[in-house]
Scaffold this motif. Structure first.
Motif, PDB file in Angstrom:
ATOM      1  N   HIS A   1     103.101   9.461  80.639  1.00 26.75           N
ATOM      2  CA  HIS A   1     103.715   8.289  80.912  1.00 26.75           C
ATOM      3  C   HIS A   1     103.155   7.801  82.427  1.00 26.75           C
ATOM      4  O   HIS A   1     103.186   8.928  83.150  1.00 26.75           O
ATOM      5  CB  HIS A   1     105.193   8.012  80.812  1.00 26.75           C
ATOM      6  CG  HIS A   1     105.576   7.534  79.599  1.00 26.75           C
ATOM      7  ND1 HIS A   1     105.816   8.512  78.511  1.00 26.75           N
ATOM      8  CD2 HIS A   1     105.890   6.424  78.858  1.00 26.75           C
ATOM      9  CE1 HIS A   1     106.286   8.014  77.458  1.00 26.75           C
ATOM     10  NE2 HIS A   1     106.027   6.646  77.784  1.00 26.75           N
ATOM     11  N   ARG A   2     102.732   6.738  82.656  1.00 35.95           N
ATOM     12  CA  ARG A   2     102.330   6.344  84.079  1.00 35.95           C
ATOM     13  C   ARG A   2     103.645   6.147  84.904  1.00 35.95           C
ATOM     14  O   ARG A   2     104.444   5.494  84.453  1.00 35.95           O
ATOM     15  CB  ARG A   2     101.592   4.902  84.082  1.00 35.95           C
ATOM     16  CG  ARG A   2     101.198   4.229  85.321  1.00 35.95           C
ATOM     17  CD  ARG A   2     100.125   5.179  85.950  1.00 35.95           C
ATOM     18  NE  ARG A   2      99.210   4.153  87.068  1.00 35.95           N
ATOM     19  CZ  ARG A   2     100.108   4.239  88.272  1.00 35.95           C
ATOM     20  NH1 ARG A   2     101.108   5.031  88.677  1.00 35.95           N
ATOM     21  NH2 ARG A   2      99.485   3.627  89.171  1.00 35.95           N
ATOM     22  N   VAL A   3     103.667   6.872  85.861  1.00 34.55           N
ATOM     23  CA  VAL A   3     104.953   6.654  86.794  1.00 34.55           C
ATOM     24  C   VAL A   3     104.617   6.422  88.356  1.00 34.55           C
ATOM     25  O   VAL A   3     103.354   6.451  88.446  1.00 34.55           O
ATOM     26  CB  VAL A   3     105.873   7.886  86.580  1.00 34.55           C
ATOM     27  CG1 VAL A   3     106.483   8.128  84.986  1.00 34.55           C
ATOM     28  CG2 VAL A   3     105.123   9.094  86.995  1.00 34.55           C
ATOM     29  N   ILE A   4     105.560   5.925  88.994  1.00 34.94           N
ATOM     30  CA  ILE A   4     105.446   5.682  90.399  1.00 34.94           C
ATOM     31  C   ILE A   4     106.209   6.448  91.234  1.00 34.94           C
ATOM     32  O   ILE A   4     107.153   6.557  91.101  1.00 34.94           O
ATOM     33  CB  ILE A   4     105.900   4.083  90.519  1.00 34.94           C
ATOM     34  CG1 ILE A   4     104.992   3.169  89.534  1.00 34.94           C
ATOM     35  CG2 ILE A   4     105.489   3.556  92.078  1.00 34.94           C
ATOM     36  CD1 ILE A   4     105.703   2.058  89.135  1.00 34.94           C
TER      37      ILE A   4
ATOM     38  N   GLN B   1      97.607  -5.536  84.994  1.00 35.51           N
ATOM     39  CA  GLN B   1      98.210  -4.330  84.757  1.00 35.51           C
ATOM     40  C   GLN B   1      98.347  -4.139  83.275  1.00 35.51           C
ATOM     41  O   GLN B   1      98.729  -5.010  82.722  1.00 35.51           O
ATOM     42  CB  GLN B   1      99.518  -4.355  85.513  1.00 35.51           C
ATOM     43  CG  GLN B   1      99.252  -4.142  86.966  1.00 35.51           C
ATOM     44  CD  GLN B   1     100.405  -3.419  87.480  1.00 35.51           C
ATOM     45  OE1 GLN B   1     101.711  -3.750  87.450  1.00 35.51           O
ATOM     46  NE2 GLN B   1     100.121  -2.083  88.098  1.00 35.51           N
TER      47      GLN B   1
ATOM     48  N   ASP C   1      99.183  -2.436  79.723  1.00 35.19           N
ATOM     49  CA  ASP C   1     100.518  -1.815  78.788  1.00 35.19           C
ATOM     50  C   ASP C   1     100.338  -0.453  78.462  1.00 35.19           C
ATOM     51  O   ASP C   1     101.203   0.140  77.859  1.00 35.19           O
ATOM     52  CB  ASP C   1     101.087  -2.828  77.669  1.00 35.19           C
ATOM     53  CG  ASP C   1     101.695  -4.419  78.548  1.00 35.19           C
ATOM     54  OD1 ASP C   1     102.192  -4.153  79.583  1.00 35.19           O
ATOM     55  OD2 ASP C   1     101.357  -5.261  77.952  1.00 35.19           O
TER      56      ASP C   1
ATOM     57  N   HIS D   1     100.392  -0.137  84.158  1.00 34.37           N
ATOM     58  CA  HIS D   1     101.796  -0.413  84.700  1.00 34.37           C
ATOM     59  C   HIS D   1     102.774   0.985  84.876  1.00 34.37           C
ATOM     60  O   HIS D   1     102.802   1.765  83.785  1.00 34.37           O
ATOM     61  CB  HIS D   1     102.343  -1.773  83.998  1.00 34.37           C
ATOM     62  CG  HIS D   1     103.820  -2.109  84.392  1.00 34.37           C
ATOM     63  ND1 HIS D   1     105.029  -1.741  84.311  1.00 34.37           N
ATOM     64  CD2 HIS D   1     103.865  -3.187  85.340  1.00 34.37           C
ATOM     65  CE1 HIS D   1     105.729  -2.337  85.195  1.00 34.37           C
ATOM     66  NE2 HIS D   1     105.297  -3.263  85.670  1.00 34.37           N
ATOM     67  N   GLY D   2     103.660   0.797  85.426  1.00 26.19           N
ATOM     68  CA  GLY D   2     104.752   1.989  85.385  1.00 26.19           C
ATOM     69  C   GLY D   2     105.310   1.777  84.120  1.00 26.19           C
ATOM     70  O   GLY D   2     105.663   1.042  83.494  1.00 26.19           O
ATOM     71  N   SER D   3     105.796   3.297  83.606  1.00 28.20           N
ATOM     72  CA  SER D   3     106.433   3.393  82.538  1.00 28.20           C
ATOM     73  C   SER D   3     105.708   3.203  81.290  1.00 28.20           C
ATOM     74  O   SER D   3     106.441   3.228  80.026  1.00 28.20           O
ATOM     75  CB  SER D   3     107.989   2.579  82.429  1.00 28.20           C
ATOM     76  OG  SER D   3     108.696   2.983  81.442  1.00 28.20           O
ATOM     77  N   ARG D   4     104.348   2.687  81.302  1.00 28.76           N
ATOM     78  CA  ARG D   4     103.700   2.633  80.096  1.00 28.76           C
ATOM     79  C   ARG D   4     102.928   3.840  79.869  1.00 28.76           C
ATOM     80  O   ARG D   4     102.632   4.715  80.736  1.00 28.76           O
ATOM     81  CB  ARG D   4     102.619   1.385  80.409  1.00 28.76           C
ATOM     82  CG  ARG D   4     103.299   0.169  80.898  1.00 28.76           C
ATOM     83  CD  ARG D   4     104.241  -0.696  79.800  1.00 28.76           C
ATOM     84  NE  ARG D   4     104.435  -2.046  80.268  1.00 28.76           N
ATOM     85  CZ  ARG D   4     105.254  -2.592  80.689  1.00 28.76           C
ATOM     86  NH1 ARG D   4     106.426  -1.714  81.185  1.00 28.76           N
ATOM     87  NH2 ARG D   4     105.376  -3.860  81.037  1.00 28.76           N
TER      88      ARG D   4
END
Lengths: 461, 379, 461, 379
Positions: C433-436, C344, C346, C368-371
């Motif tokens: 931002h990548r989020v889930i 995953q 950053d 990864h989430g939040s990255r």
């Protein structure tokens, strides 16, 4: 020529208030105009002074307003005005006066704001009631501010610069003065922008419309084809450039405004000081449908034939009225034919949210060779699509997109810097020239490249 | 002006009307601008006996006469038999500005337009301009305003501009040879000036209501303005200075002389080109890699078998074995290795804009100010 | 830690020449480097001085270059160097020295350029042959310039400012000095831009890549997924930010570079001073196809099984070689599996001309989430399309487009102003931002708006 | 810092690792940033007993714990039964900067990024920052550089930043309470500082190779730098000043102190919004007008007959006749009079970009300069 430089009765003018805000008013003689917390004044008192004059409103405390009518209790009392010799406006565009205000000469100041974190209302110990009381006592802005300094416990800890800023802010808040400006197209735009009406004028900026007027080669004698989705602002800019606000102008220029709705929207022209007749003579409106599908002159003539004036004058009241309506229709139909089929225009100027790539090639057909085609759009992407369409059309020379932005400075000596924030936007222009393609010259020998599109051919050169 | 130095005749013969006012048909004696390309616009005087020569071919003035302005004139070049053309344009102040040599010091259209708007220029304006310089801004002023008083201190430039304004029929310009910083703006009959004095007048009545100062030291000129500006109306001034220190000195003197609403601004003008970028999808890129892989697979298989054989058989020397090269890929969705013309219909394109490679990031600082000399009431 | 601050042998450095141009050289000991008209110097003479030092090349006129070999006739003679204590570069970025050059102290100057129209070559009466002769006499730049002033008939009519400009121009033309700079990523970019290679690096600017590095939250220990169509420039920026040029860095960060062609193009890394092993440890390359369709680990294992190291060491030469190839393949295949399915990341950093709206949603799956997800494009329109795609994808938070431009000034006291012209372009960034996304929470009561797209839902907040 | 003043507990409990280094899972005691909207990002310390309240509903920290950072936390509001959500983000220096109150004086990301790049910041950098201010730039420096020496002259801000850096695990920052303009940069054991002095050391060995001065009078601080910057390498400085007059004084002192390659620049950062504009074709506009016309035609016909009748018959009074109104148009291709949502699938749209309504047109001028104190050769 009428006097365009002095404040006159029945005129629309724009007032600049101490807050930096603008207000458009009509100067009706023998009435008063209220500026809310900035006071009120008699229209007659300002007539005859040069446009651009700044007036202070003052109140003769010996003679309180004699009106005890309870329904006027909350009305702003009307004061007297005097011409201000020095500009104290400290306008929001950054031209604050740079000299130390005399209120500060006896006040300590700190070299830095070091001991000051939070300059908030808690430090200023005058209550808003106390301030209101002072205002009711008709104290001058200066007096109020001096009182406020005295009661401001953190004031001496501010830097001289902070103190000045604070003072100017407060002064603007309580001062009672106003400037009477000529209602130019630029001021009208500024007023709209400050009202939050940017979208109503397609977010256009003064600098962009300024370039438009020049690249469209606007002249007093020109005949312009125009689409104006700014409610008449663009037309007002054109009129001002062509005639300078002079209803007695001898110039012959005309603006033909096409509209996509049943009726044109040129509402903002109501603020102009041109006479109705002048506007009717110089601004013609035609719907897009009439422009592209004008009436057949023969059909018009078969529908109605004007009778000699003598005869018409002798018709009875009801009949005369009906005749006048039909006559108006008749002239209007012929005018549409004239404007949409016979005129060649000296520029095409478009500020419309209709799809430009479908609109402009058709409208440009009526533009004379070598004359400019100028389109405004809030969005560059719209003009991008348009230029790609025009590139492949041999009737357009060198379409290009321009962006113009003004960057105002805080214009105070010793503290020069660009303003920290400014309005974004302002739009873009597409500028091209209408040209007349030549027939393909005979080949000495047939070659393939003769069929290359214009875009390619231009690159050869 | 540059063109004239080269000795070309650029005096139009139809001097009764300005070549800058609207005209429809190209006529003998007209001043016209030949548009060869965006960076190559040349003034000519239409003369039926002349040719206009470019490196793409020669165009006879005769072929232009009688046509409408804006007409494309096309020829086939004899040598290469290529289609070649020019456009014959009627001059406007903006096209004239574009036609000036790039190294000339000119006030560009974004600046000149803003200045004219900010000073509210119209037929009701009387404008002072110092100095005249290349005369390009003078053309824009002359189109719009009632009268322009232009001042040039450099004698050669003065003579050039004098001739040019005459040739261009700009009859609403008074051009005066003058160092305004030392000698002010008053125009007297004895001065070297183009001014037409009315009977009995020994000096011009200027009463300007807009002023443009493009001078190295505007602070010397500002105090001398009061003599010539309109007294009983609001007058605007714009000082045009490249350096910030000049702005500082200008503001100082404007304040001292009672000018108000002082504001300095910069104008930033950008030109955008419309271009296209090829749309290259991930799917196509993956398919291309798959294609490469398939074609390599065969080779890899062979190599693998070879190595396996080597590992099994102690006698073979792996180093010397032949390593076959895979054939080149055939799937070429992006035309790699070929010359693809921007916009080629065999590919998909996305419309994009690109700013010109070199932008004019700074022209000058514009300092505006306003003044009413006499605020008394008229009746 | 290695010494990163001094000029070392075998190092790539960048030289700044008096013309303002840049030159990248490898410092091979015991060789000389020619700077053409600016002279030549011995590499050994500059080793050990701090990076950033400016050297002057001088020639000992007593001992002329003893080489009479005719084939070396046109070779620049190698001079000696001395460290310059004062910077005289007057670089093109506008930091010209502001003091009056001493050559001018005895020269008249005019207050204005009033009598000067055309400052051309005709006024300067030295012929180019005379100048060449002076140069052959190995005169210093200063001497040449003084001679030129003497022979320049119009010189005293120029303003002091014009004189200074003229002098600086001439000095730069004849001066023999150079500055040895650390080959930072920024200097590498500047070198490429000045070479006219802007398109090879997608027209990216230093300021844009600077923002990219910060919003991508680049850290020494991060693992980054990257597409780099700038020939390795972007990867070099990342490496410099993560490791500061230090091949002995203890930091563990890795960059995984995806490439759309069979082989990656990171050619510019050849100028970096990281060791090959360091680069191999910290930069991994995987083709897009391998990334999206990685090998099946079981297939890899069924194809090849490593034998114990002892055994492998005893293989015969040819066999050993074949084994090593297969082993490399084996590890590579497993690494691809690891990088494309297990990691995953950053941050996702994309500088590619592939259609971003099809590429980014797929690549971001591995972030990864939040990255952060940061994409560079030369054209805003490309990012516009991308953001509209990402708006409708719940895995992306707040995609936005930013533009960053640096505006350099002529930084000379008394003559401060922004440079008159500068390079356009510089590109744009998309930052999200990548989020889930959460599963839809159970409704207390079914309502329609639960199916609103993300875009709408966000606007509610 | 603002948040802390309000009494919220923002001391993370997991202080062993910085909350700013990469972490994957939301855990009790973590410092996290709750993204409510672009303009509303709030720091919280995860505490299973707490709720995060917004005007759209309350979110329990419990629902966050154990989830990955970046997770969306969704609820249905009880009252309106609407879908409402937040995102729980791991802090980064840039998100932290966005979370600061707008009125705080901060160095924005376009500026801080450029400064860091221009000073070539990396783990090999030792940086001096004066003053600390909101601490936002300190976070970005601390992420990247080896060590940061930050100086703050304001005692309250010093204390706040001291606490914040500790809470944020920024162990590579030395924060010192100091007026560097009068007292220089040397950090002694007796000073109010967070510096961890090695055994026996009485003062810090700084040797900075990059310097950032965000001070009202950098010219007072520049002469004091020589003591603390690295001697035998190239050191860069950046002075951050809002006014041009400050730049002038800064250049003066930089030159005097032997700094070279002096260059001042401005950074202009813009944010673009992605929007859509309805595609309204000319054909649709014309068809709409035709529709209106058709519907009016009937009325016109009737009116015309009426007027004709009036003209024929002297007895009728035209004025009083009924004038029928045409029915409203039905063809409405652009949805006039209705509320059309941007992007509505019933219409065609063109993607456009719009700059933010208010842009940060100026932050400060950035003056860069470089210096090698000792140019001697090492062996």
């Amino acid at each position: 020529m009428v006097d365009l430089h002095h404040i006159a009765a029945e005129q629309y003018v724009i007032l600049k208030l101490p807050s930096g805000n603008w207000k458009i008013v009509e100067l009706k003689p023998h009435t008063s105009i209220s500026l809310g917390k900035f006071g009120a004044f008699q229209v007659d008192d300002i007539i005859g002074y040069p446009l651009g004059t700044q007036f202070e409103i003052y109140y003769d405390t010996q003679s309180p307003p004699g009106d005890d009518d309870p329904k006027n209790k909350n009305k702003t009392p009307v004061g007297k005005v005097k011409v201000m010799e020095e500009d104290v406006s400290g306008n929001t565009e950054g031209s604050e006066s740079s000299s130390t205000p005399h209120e500060l000469l006896n006040v300590d100041s700190s070299a830095t704001n070091r001991n000051l974190i939070n300059i908030g209302n808690e430090i200023q110990s005058m209550t808003s009631e106390q301030i209101e009381e002072l205002k009711r006592q008709s104290a001058s802005a200066e007096e109020i501010v001096v009182k406020m300094i005295e009661s401001h416990s953190g004031f001496h800890e501010k830097t001289l610069h902070s103190q000045q800023k604070y003072l100017n802010r407060k002064k603007r808040k309580f001062a009672k003065y106003f400037t009477v400006e000529y209602l130019s197209a630029s001021f009208l735009l500024q007023w709209l922008l400050e009202k939050g009406d940017a979208q109503k004028v397609l977010d256009i900026s003064e600098e962009t419309v300024a370039v438009l007027l020049n690249v469209a080669n606007i002249r007093s004698e020109g005949r312009y084809l125009c689409m104006d989705e700014t409610g008449g602002l663009l037309v007002y800019f054109l009129l001002e450039r062509m005639f300078g606000g002079d209803s007695s102008s001898p110039h012959t220029g005309k603006i033909v405004v096409l509209h996509e709705n049943e009726h044109p929207n040129l509402d903002l022209l109501k603020y102009s000081n041109y006479g109705e007749k002048f506007i009717n003579d110089h601004v013609k409106t035609v719907s897009l449908l009439d422009f592209f599908e004008p009436p057949n002159p023969a059909d018009v003539d078969s529908n109605f034939i004007p009778i000699p004036k003598e005869e018409a004058r002798q018709l009875k009241a009801g009949k005369k009225n009906a005749y006048q309506r039909r006559l108006k229709w008749y002239y209007n139909q012929h005018q549409i034919v004239e404007l949409s089929t016979k005129c060649q225009y000296d520029a095409l100027i478009v500020a419309s949210t209709l799809q430009l790539s479908t609109l402009v090639p058709l409208l440009a057909e009526r533009v004379h060779g070598s004359r400019p085609v100028v389109c405004y759009s809030q969005f560059k992407e719209i003009l991008l699509e348009l230029t790609h369409t025009l590139y492949t059309d041999l009737r357009f020379l060198a379409p290009s997109i321009s962006e113009t932005r003004v960057r105002p400075y805080q214009s105070v000596r010793g503290k020069l810097h660009p303003l920290m924030t400014m309005r974004g936007g302002g739009g873009y222009l597409m500028w091209a020239h209408r040209v007349i393609p030549a027939p393909e010259p005979p080949a000495h020998e047939k070659q393939d490249e003769t069929n290359e599109p214009e875009e390619k051919k231009q690159k050869v050169q | 002006m540059e063109e004239m130095e080269k000795g070309t005749n650029t005096s139009p013969m139809n001097s009764s009307i300005s070549p800058f006012s609207y005209r429809d048909t190209i006529q003998e004696g007209d001043l016209a601008l030949v548009w060869v390309s965006r960076d190559n616009i040349k003034p000519i005087i239409i003369d039926a006996k002349q040719m206009f020569n470019t490196r793409y071919g020669s165009f006879s003035h005769k072929s232009m006469i009688g046509k409408q302005y804006g007409s494309q004139i096309a020829i086939r070049t004899k040598g290469q038999n290529r289609f070649s053309f020019i456009h014959v344009m009627q001059p406007s102040p903006e096209l004239w500005t574009l036609s000036l040599p790039h190294r000339t010091q000119i006030v560009y259209t974004p600046d000149s337009s803003y200045i004219m708007q900010r000073l509210n220029c119209s037929p009701c304006s009387t404008v002072i301009e110092a100095g005249t310089g290349s005369g390009s801004f003078s053309h824009a002023f002359a189109r719009t305003v009632g009268h322009l008083y232009s001042y040039e201190f450099h004698s050669v430039r003065y003579e050039q501009a004098l001739q040019e304004f005459k040739n261009h029929g700009l009859s609403n310009i008074t051009l005066t040879h003058r160092d305004v910083c030392s000698d002010g703006f008053t125009v007297k009959k004895s001065d070297p000036t183009s001014h037409l004095f009315p009977e009995g007048a020994s000096q011009a009545t200027i009463n300007a209501n807009a002023v443009f100062l493009d001078l190295p030291a505007p602070w010397d000129a500002v105090p001398l303005l009061d003599e010539v500006i309109a007294k009983n109306q609001k007058v605007g001034v714009c000082c045009f200075s490249p350096c910030i220190e000049q702005v500082d000195k200008t503001i100082e003197v404007l304040e001292k002389c009672g000018w108000t609403e002082i504001q300095m601004v910069e104008i930033q003008g950008k030109q955008w080109e419309s271009r296209r970028q090829m749309v290259r999808t991930l799917d196509d890129a993956l398919e291309r890699l798959r294609d490469v892989k398939r074609r390599k697979q065969e080779g890899i298989e062979r190599r693998k078998q070879m190595y396996d054989a080597v590992l099994k058989d102690d006698e073979t020397d792996g180093e010397n074995s032949e390593r076959p090269q895979p054939p080149k890929t055939k799937f070429n969705p992006f035309g790699k290795g070929t010359r693809v013309r921007e916009g080629d219909a065999n590919y998909q394109w996305k419309q994009v804009t690109r700013v010109e490679p070199e932008i004019k990031s700074h022209t000058s600082f514009l300092t505006f100010a306003f003044k009413i000399v006499d605020k008394s009431k008229v009746c």
